[in-house]
Design a protein around this motif. Structure first.
Motif: not given
Ligand SMILES: Cc1ncc(C[n+]2csc(CCOP(=O)(O)OP(=O)(O)O)c2C)c(N)n1
Ligand SMILES: [Mg+2]
Lengths: 294, 307
Positions: B23, B45, B47, B49, B51-52, B55-56
């Motif tokens: 990621f 790829e 976005p 982010t 912050v999130a 988490g992904f």
């Protein structure tokens, strides 16, 4: 906007039928009786940790568990009913609150960070909203459906909007729920924002609804959404007790438990419900008897 | 084979053959992160982010995909750290559920990249429990760290440095019977310490040099302790800030384990500027040499011994 009938659809209890209503009742009613025991245990100071009771929202959890079987669950702090409805072991939740090694997290999580591996429910760390991107990552990596639940406050967290966007872009198999009790501890939504989470989700191309916590309306939308994930539900709900603890802030705006059971009684289920309730009471009693009677 | 090629090789194998995931943001453009990312499947790829995004990766780790999570500049870790330290690092101890994410956090410095993109931030990641921290600068070290990741189920913070990507050398510790000081170097501090030794040699000062790969767990080599007990003087050099940083933390550990007075040298307590005279980056060879000369002469004058 906020009301007990938001998004009402007539005749759904009849359409979903008797069996559905009874199973729904069984789950929600057990949630309630279990939570009553937790309340009693807390009031007797069997534990003094912060507890986040789900009294008032038992039917939300019950209907999710009926409609979203096999989903991986990523909830947040107020999740006893979610845990129980999806099949988490009640004894392990009791022991967790008591801080025992036999607790669902061996005493490491308390009330607000519980997990239930047996029910595919993952723990929440206590950082509000964090569960949402984690759920998206799990859905992406496994391509298996995930349910994530946040509150009307945690939906404001920075974690959420990029997660919705990513879920929309990647067509992730996700159900997002915002359990909207109009409170961030004691601060109302109107003080905090002027936008609607359902509109945000919809603007990203995610089918989204803003509805009251009528379990049949929830079931109706979940049934449709499941066919075309991701989906987003903002569910106007009411928490009856304190944010943390067993006290009461105010008269509840509405009593979903009472409204739902009345609708079930209208279906002619009163005597069957009464039998179920006796069994649930007995079950909750048996689980807590040893510690409460000591 | 350079370090960048090694990382690319390891990554390709993981993504092609192990069902792994990588990621990152804009990884498949602008040089593919210094040539460390292969052109193959399972690159995600995400976005923009910060912050999130982590988490992904955490969610993917929960699904046993052992993701590599790339952060192009360590400065962005202030943004990215929440789910990594708060979920990935804690999960095993709280729920018994491991979250193995391989965090590639890339340091960079110089060329006017300024205060946000420059420097390393590995020290703050030594703080929370459940997160091993390594600083590989050579191909073999990187392989060691990767193998550790595969053999364990912890997340791991890998503090990389862009300047080492072209390196293909391995480094041996250098120990002398009659050394004046023992230098323990981390990150790009290692390359600069090697240069500093040349300056010191000319000044007649002999320095032991130890290359430290693991910051946490920090298990000093026996030879390092022995050398410190001999020189009675040590200096830990790092590419991260000195205050409450890895350099001071390691110096503290070493002082407790030896009879040596161990000092720390990292970035100064000031913001890095863009103009070259305002930079605050890994201590230069000249700076390291100056500090060493000062420490050694203080000892010779009877100052600065361990109390
Ligand atoms: C990241 C983060 N910020 C703040 C808090 C403190 N906090 C705990 S619960 C809460 C309110 C949560 O409200 P909501 O998401 O609506 O859930 P509810 O309690 O109403 O069910 C806050 C602000 C926290 N735990 N984590
Ligand atoms: Mg709320």
């Amino acid at each position: 906007m906020r009301s007990a009938t938001l998004g009402h659809i007539p005749n759904l209890p009849e359409k979903f039928g008797e069996e559905f209503a009874l199973e729904l009742f069984k789950r929600a009613n057990f949630n309630r009786h279990f939570e009553y025991k937790v309340k009693e245990a807390a009031e007797k100071k069997l534990f003094t940790i912060p507890i986040y009771l789900s009294i008032g929202t038992e039917f939300n959890a019950a209907v999710f568990s009926m409609m979203l079987q096999g989903y991986k669950i990523f909830g947040q702090h107020r999740c006893h009913s979610i845990y129980l409805s999806f099949g988490g072991k009640p004894e392990a939740l009791r022991d967790e609150l008591l801080g025992l090694e036999t607790g669902c997290s061996r005493g490491m999580s308390g009330s607000n960070a519980i997990q239930a591996p047996e029910a595919n429910m993952f723990g929440h760390s206590g950082l509000m909203g964090e569960q949402v991107p984690i759920a998206c990552g799990a859905a992406f990596a496994s391509r298996e459906p995930c349910l994530t639940i946040c509150g009307d406050a945690s939906v404001e967290e920075d974690y959420i909007y990029p997660s919705l966007g990513w879920a929309a872009t990647e067509k992730l198999p996700m159900i997002f729920v915002c359990e909207d009790n109009d409170l961030s501890i004691l601060t109302k939504v109107s003080v905090r924002r002027n936008w609607s989470p359902a509109n945000v989700a919809a603007s990203m191309g995610i089918p989204a609804v803003d509805i009251a916590d009528d379990p049949w309306v929830i079931a109706y939308h979940l049934e449709t959404m499941k066919e075309n994930l991701p989906g987003f539900l903002n569910i106007r709900s009411v928490r009856h007790l304190w944010h943390a603890g067993t006290g009461v802030d105010d008269v509840p705006e509405w009593d979903r438990y009472q409204l739902t059971t009345a609708a079930m009684e209208k279906l002619g289920l009163k005597s069957k419900m009464s039998v179920i309730e006796d069994e649930n009471k007995e079950r909750a009693h048996a689980i807590w008897a040893d510690c409460l009677e000591d | 084979m350079t370090l960048a090629e090694t990382i690319q090789d390891i990554t390709r194998n993981h993504l092609e053959n192990n069902n792994g995931l990588l990621f990152g943001q804009c990884v498949t453009a602008v040089g593919w992160i210094g040539g460390t990312v292969p052109d193959c499947k399972n690159i995600v790829e995400i976005p923009m982010t910060d912050v999130a995004g982590p988490g992904f990766a955490v969610g993917a780790a929960l699904m046993n995909r052992r993701p590599i999570f790339v952060v192009r500049y360590q400065g962005f870790m202030w943004y990215n750290c929440s789910s990594l330290v708060n979920y990935a690092a804690k999960s095993k101890q709280v729920w018994g559920v491991p979250v193995p994410v391989f965090i590639r956090s890339i340091g960079m410095e110089g060329n006017g990249i300024g205060h946000t993109a420059s420097s390393c931030l590995h020290s703050i990641f030594m703080h929370p429990p459940g997160l091993p921290v390594a600083v590989p600068m050579t191909p073999n070290e990187y392989r060691e760290v990767w193998n550790y990741f595969l053999e364990h189920d912890d997340p791991i913070y890998v503090s990389e440095h862009r300047k080492s990507f072209t390196n293909s050398e391995e480094f041996e510790d250098e120990v002398y019977e009659d050394a004046d000081i023992t230098i323990i170097a981390l990150s790009m501090g290692r390359m600069n310490a090697l240069e500093a030794k040349k300056i010191l040699n000319e000044k007649g000062i002999k320095a032991n040099l130890f290359h430290q790969l693991w910051l946490k767990p920090f298990k000093p080599k026996k030879d390092m302790l022995k050398a410190l007990n001999q020189t009675k003087l040590g200096l830990v050099v790092d590419s991260d800030f000195e205050i409450t940083g890895a350099s001071r933390s390691i110096a503290y550990e070493l002082m407790h384990q030896t009879d040596a007075s161990v000092h720390a040298l990292g970035l100064e307590d000031r913001v890095c500027g863009v103009a070259s005279h305002l930079e605050n980056i890994t201590p230069s060879p000249e700076k390291i040499a100056t500090i060493v000369v000062e420490l050694v002469s203080n000892v010779k004058r009877g100052h600065h011994s361990k109390v």
